[in-house]
Design an enzyme around this catalytic site. Sequence first.
Site, short mmCIF file in Angstrom:
data_model
loop_
_atom_site.label_atom_id
_atom_site.label_comp_id
_atom_site.label_asym_id
_atom_site.label_seq_id
_atom_site.Cartn_x
_atom_site.Cartn_y
_atom_site.Cartn_z
N ASP A 1 0.87 -1.32 -0.05
CA ASP A 1 0.10 0.09 0.10
C ASP A 1 0.90 1.27 0.09
O ASP A 1 2.01 1.25 0.30
CB ASP A 1 -0.87 -0.06 1.38
CG ASP A 1 -1.91 -1.01 1.33
OD1 ASP A 1 -2.23 -1.64 0.47
OD2 ASP A 1 -2.01 -1.54 2.46
N1 URA Z 1 -1.53 -5.95 3.96
C1 URA Z 1 -1.68 -4.59 4.08
O1 URA Z 1 -2.44 -4.25 4.80
N2 URA Z 1 -1.10 -3.66 3.23
C2 URA Z 1 0.16 -3.89 2.55
O2 URA Z 1 0.73 -3.15 2.05
C3 URA Z 1 0.56 -5.17 2.50
C4 URA Z 1 -0.26 -6.36 3.36
#
Ligand code: URA
Length: 241
Positions: A109
Amino acid sequence: MGEIVRLQKYIAMSGAASRRAAEKLIEDGRISVNGEKIIEQGVKVEIGADLIALDGKEIKIKNKKYYIMLNKPVGYVSTAKDQFERPTVVDLIREDLGDVRMFPVGRLDYETEGLLLMTNDGDFTYRVTHPKFHIDKTYIATIKGGVTKGGINKLKSGVIIDGYKTSPAQAEILDAFDGHTMIKITIHEGKNRQVRKMFEAIGCTVTALQRIQIGTVELGNLPLGRWRYLTSHEINYLKNK
Ligand code: URA
């Protein structure tokens, strides 16, 4: 900076000759680097930066596969181009690998930092990201407040997110400070925002999230925003998982 290899390896990678035949080409004075004839063995060259020629004609490496890890900072999107013009992970490697069409292997993310693999090898991406290959991914989540033993047990046995029950995970408390708790969690699925949603499902808010490991490949002490080539050992391990 491009990858540094021995001249005979470069010639072999280009497909112009086998490694042994390449040594002979060098010995015979038929190879030049940046216009200078090279006759000794073991000279190192930088792929993409040095100009290598055989009998005066440039030889290039085509279709070379690159495998790197990046320590992604918060504030970068894991795509090659963002519709909102936000900085991308490709921007972080552009200076060195700008000529290669590199793409992220899975996603982190925008607000997540840590270990992100990148490659121009689609098969590799498939193997590492497809859930059927079950590669563990380990994160350190910092959450607001504390977490109960019951909460940790729920993460371990599986929680419902978006109407789906997550597979059993590993989870352990690492530390607690200033009203926050750090938890190490390992999952092998890769649903959208999975770790954040798993914590939401047990009533916790994630304030920071970092990926530290994929399978046995570790982020280690790679500085934030920097990248390195994977070792051949790491590449083989991930390809054969
Ligand atoms: N889980 C999440 O919530 N975000 C990420 O970037 C990777 C795994």
